[in-house]
Write an enzyme that holds these catalytic residues in place. Sequence first.
Site, PDB file in Angstrom:
ATOM      1  N   HIS A   1      -9.693   0.833   4.527  1.00 54.67           N
ATOM      2  CA  HIS A   1      -8.431   1.044   5.251  1.00 54.67           C
ATOM      3  C   HIS A   1      -8.695   1.990   6.432  1.00 54.67           C
ATOM      4  O   HIS A   1      -9.514   2.915   6.331  1.00 54.67           O
ATOM      5  CB  HIS A   1      -7.388   1.641   4.314  1.00 54.67           C
TER       6      HIS A   1
ATOM      7  N   ASN B   1       0.876  -1.185   0.000  1.00 52.28           N
ATOM      8  CA  ASN B   1       0.000   0.000   0.000  1.00 52.28           C
ATOM      9  C   ASN B   1       0.905   1.225   0.000  1.00 52.28           C
ATOM     10  O   ASN B   1       1.455   1.598   1.031  1.00 52.28           O
ATOM     11  CB  ASN B   1      -0.897  -0.028   1.249  1.00 52.28           C
TER      12      ASN B   1
ATOM     13  N   GLU C   1      -7.145   4.421   7.556  1.00 54.57           N
ATOM     14  CA  GLU C   1      -6.957   5.854   7.263  1.00 54.57           C
ATOM     15  C   GLU C   1      -8.178   6.421   6.553  1.00 54.57           C
ATOM     16  O   GLU C   1      -8.528   7.596   6.738  1.00 54.57           O
ATOM     17  CB  GLU C   1      -5.664   6.061   6.445  1.00 54.57           C
TER      18      GLU C   1
ATOM     19  N   GLY D   1       1.915   1.970  10.736  1.00 51.06           N
ATOM     20  CA  GLY D   1       2.828   3.105  10.638  1.00 51.06           C
ATOM     21  C   GLY D   1       3.443   3.513  11.958  1.00 51.06           C
ATOM     22  O   GLY D   1       4.041   4.585  12.059  1.00 51.06           O
TER      23      GLY D   1
ATOM     24  N   GLU E   1      -5.807  -5.417  10.181  1.00 51.75           N
ATOM     25  CA  GLU E   1      -4.807  -4.391  10.448  1.00 51.75           C
ATOM     26  C   GLU E   1      -5.121  -3.691  11.769  1.00 51.75           C
ATOM     27  O   GLU E   1      -5.946  -2.752  11.789  1.00 51.75           O
ATOM     28  CB  GLU E   1      -4.809  -3.354   9.318  1.00 51.75           C
TER      29      GLU E   1
ATOM     30  N   SER F   1       3.032  -2.483  10.331  1.00 54.20           N
ATOM     31  CA  SER F   1       4.478  -2.464  10.567  1.00 54.20           C
ATOM     32  C   SER F   1       5.173  -3.792  10.266  1.00 54.20           C
ATOM     33  O   SER F   1       6.075  -4.207  10.998  1.00 54.20           O
ATOM     34  CB  SER F   1       4.775  -2.004  11.999  1.00 54.20           C
TER      35      SER F   1
ATOM     36  N   LYS G   1       0.106   4.209  -0.311  1.00 52.16           N
ATOM     37  CA  LYS G   1      -0.581   5.393   0.229  1.00 52.16           C
ATOM     38  C   LYS G   1      -0.363   6.595  -0.720  1.00 52.16           C
ATOM     39  O   LYS G   1      -0.279   6.386  -1.917  1.00 52.16           O
ATOM     40  CB  LYS G   1      -0.112   5.696   1.656  1.00 52.16           C
TER      41      LYS G   1
END
Length: 253
Positions: free
Chosen positions: A98, A12, A100, A176, A170, A216, A14
């Site tokens: 996701h 990904n 985010e 991150g 996730e 991560s 991003k």
Amino acid sequence: MKSKRQRIVAGNWKMNKDYEQGRELALQVVDKLQPSEVKVVLCTPYVHIKSIGVMTKDIHNLSVGAQNCHQEDGGAYTGEISASMLKSLGTEYVILGHSERREYFGETDALIAVKLGKVLEHGMLPIYCCGEKLEIREAGTHLDLVSQQMAESIFTLSEEDFKKVVIAYEPVWAIGTGKTASPEQAQEMHGAIRGLIAKQYNEEVAEATTILYGGSVKPGNAKELFAQPDVDGGLIGGASLKPDDFISIINSY
Ligand code: PEP
């Protein structure tokens, strides 16, 4: 059982890499990629999909994906992109839900359910993300939360459609942050997700579903995570921007 499932390592990217940088990154991944049964998916910003798709068209285990799409077919939705537009670029996978997108764009599971339907209608494969925030993990209700997320989104799909979905667990606290779920924590959730699928559909569907871990993942922890019986690969953020790290993660199987 695990060996029958499709293993996937998806990157990904991003909102990273301009047009030339994206081509360069994809070229480096292609250059280092070895033949394997692991399917590699590059989920790039929209601007790269066509050119990287053309660049990689002869690599049978590499596909290009998007990171989102709009739920409507078209119209007055300034700045958005539709499933049919993505399909026309050669997109094969689309990340949906996701954390985010949930956090910064207010996406709910009900909305994600509509997007899932659109992506499937246009012949692409969703990578559906679920996972809990830190406070939920600390309260010990992470299994309930993920169960609720799934009930309101992917479990609205018919069995036939569900079979096309890839799931990515996730934990938000691991995305991150450099904090990875331990292999035991990942396995606990992946096993529970497979159990929920068996209950919702049946054992056969559950055994065939690819469930990725994301949060991560790095060359140093991928092997242990991927060794878990219900972990079928990874969704990789930061490390997918570093070709050597990404390849090393792919080779961790
Ligand atoms: C992600 O964005 O899906 C992700 C897992 O990011 P990272 O690997 O950087 O934690």
